[in-house]
Design a protein around this motif. Sequence first.
Motif, PDB file in Angstrom:
ATOM      1  N   ALA A  23       0.837  -1.192   0.000  1.00  0.00           N
ATOM      2  CA  ALA A  23       0.000   0.000   0.000  1.00  0.00           C
ATOM      3  C   ALA A  23       0.874   1.245   0.000  1.00  0.00           C
ATOM      4  O   ALA A  23       1.946   1.273   0.623  1.00  0.00           O
ATOM      5  CB  ALA A  23      -0.929  -0.002   1.208  1.00  0.00           C
ATOM      6  N   PHE A  24       0.395   2.270  -0.678  1.00  0.00           N
ATOM      7  CA  PHE A  24       1.131   3.521  -0.828  1.00  0.00           C
ATOM      8  C   PHE A  24       0.167   4.694  -0.663  1.00  0.00           C
ATOM      9  O   PHE A  24      -1.038   4.560  -0.830  1.00  0.00           O
ATOM     10  CB  PHE A  24       1.781   3.611  -2.224  1.00  0.00           C
ATOM     11  CG  PHE A  24       2.571   2.404  -2.611  1.00  0.00           C
ATOM     12  CD1 PHE A  24       3.906   2.286  -2.269  1.00  0.00           C
ATOM     13  CD2 PHE A  24       1.982   1.354  -3.315  1.00  0.00           C
ATOM     14  CE1 PHE A  24       4.646   1.166  -2.625  1.00  0.00           C
ATOM     15  CE2 PHE A  24       2.698   0.232  -3.675  1.00  0.00           C
ATOM     16  CZ  PHE A  24       4.040   0.139  -3.322  1.00  0.00           C
ATOM     17  N   VAL A  25       0.739   5.841  -0.376  1.00  0.00           N
ATOM     18  CA  VAL A  25      -0.022   7.084  -0.355  1.00  0.00           C
ATOM     19  C   VAL A  25       0.664   8.065  -1.286  1.00  0.00           C
ATOM     20  O   VAL A  25       1.888   8.237  -1.228  1.00  0.00           O
ATOM     21  CB  VAL A  25      -0.110   7.678   1.064  1.00  0.00           C
ATOM     22  CG1 VAL A  25      -0.943   8.970   1.050  1.00  0.00           C
ATOM     23  CG2 VAL A  25      -0.710   6.673   2.038  1.00  0.00           C
ATOM     24  N   VAL A  26      -0.126   8.689  -2.161  1.00  0.00           N
ATOM     25  CA  VAL A  26       0.405   9.690  -3.076  1.00  0.00           C
ATOM     26  C   VAL A  26      -0.064  11.070  -2.640  1.00  0.00           C
ATOM     27  O   VAL A  26      -1.261  11.303  -2.448  1.00  0.00           O
ATOM     28  CB  VAL A  26      -0.056   9.421  -4.528  1.00  0.00           C
ATOM     29  CG1 VAL A  26       0.300  10.614  -5.428  1.00  0.00           C
ATOM     30  CG2 VAL A  26       0.575   8.148  -5.065  1.00  0.00           C
ATOM     31  N   ASP A  27       0.889  11.964  -2.467  1.00  0.00           N
ATOM     32  CA  ASP A  27       0.569  13.372  -2.243  1.00  0.00           C
ATOM     33  C   ASP A  27       0.584  14.050  -3.610  1.00  0.00           C
ATOM     34  O   ASP A  27       1.652  14.251  -4.194  1.00  0.00           O
ATOM     35  CB  ASP A  27       1.604  14.010  -1.311  1.00  0.00           C
ATOM     36  CG  ASP A  27       1.420  15.518  -1.173  1.00  0.00           C
ATOM     37  OD1 ASP A  27       0.382  16.037  -1.632  1.00  0.00           O
ATOM     38  OD2 ASP A  27       2.310  16.175  -0.609  1.00  0.00           O
ATOM     39  N   PRO A  28      -0.595  14.405  -4.145  1.00  0.00           N
ATOM     40  CA  PRO A  28      -0.630  14.987  -5.485  1.00  0.00           C
ATOM     41  C   PRO A  28      -0.220  16.448  -5.526  1.00  0.00           C
ATOM     42  O   PRO A  28      -0.077  17.028  -6.608  1.00  0.00           O
ATOM     43  CB  PRO A  28      -2.095  14.829  -5.887  1.00  0.00           C
ATOM     44  CG  PRO A  28      -2.838  14.879  -4.596  1.00  0.00           C
ATOM     45  CD  PRO A  28      -1.932  14.222  -3.585  1.00  0.00           C
TER      46      PRO A  28
END
Length: 287
Positions: free
Chosen positions: A193-198
């Motif tokens: 799992a990953f989190v992207v800060d756009p």
Amino acid sequence: MSDKTVVITGATSGIGLETAALLAKEGFRVIGIGRSGERCHAARKYILEAAPEADVAYLTADLYHQREVLRVALEIHDILAEKGNGELFALINNAGCAQSYYTTSEDGIERQFALNYLAAFLLTHKLLPDLIKGRGRVIMTGSESHKGIRVHWDDIMLTHRYHPLTAYKQSKLCGMLLAKGLNDRYAGMGIRAFVVDPGLVKTDIGDKAGGIVKIVWHFRKPFGISPAVSAQTYGWICRQETHPAGLYYCKCQPCKYSREVTGQNADRLFQLSHCLCGTEQNSEVAQ
């Protein structure tokens, strides 16, 4: 890539639409989810105009409500069984909102918490067997605003002292904890799992909020980047043959994240989330 299916929520505009278009053009099978049937139709048309051979489908669901999350999860599962050998390569939990006032879903959940976090938790939970079979990846749309906040465990809905920015920031911190908790539990089964800060992006998220949020967004939005730029990081994560090692990414690079993102906080949030959704812990793989 035609055998790799990617599910994207909030896929009718902004970051979600541009990510769907990017991945469809690169040959992924894309399943987009949106609230409006009309907007889903328009989004699919937009993608096919640029990539006529793309394998793209849209499903309509109002993810504020748990019954809708459960319904669309079953639809996705059936599509995967028919077209994708029951394997899900990536789930991009992108749907999100900002709210100026305290309002709740039909489940009694504060709406920013309901859509920005809890819908992602429940959809991921229901699709875990497909993700495990596909050794897939889960990607959350995050925000730098997850820093400088903690989870208000004693009043997670902020019913006693509601502030729209606090609610938004907390929901994004919970998204970080969801990714952390998934890695702690399922990395050994091939899931990451990953989190992207756009970053600051020119979308309509603030325009829909009304009140003070809409006013602030009116002044901030012109300084944002194009959603197509933000989509590149989601595409980069999906494009990697092996799972990237980091948790939190911006512009295709790993970044530092809040010290609140701990295993202990993730465990506590998972327990609370199962209670709020009426699901059972440790039951995911057996579905």
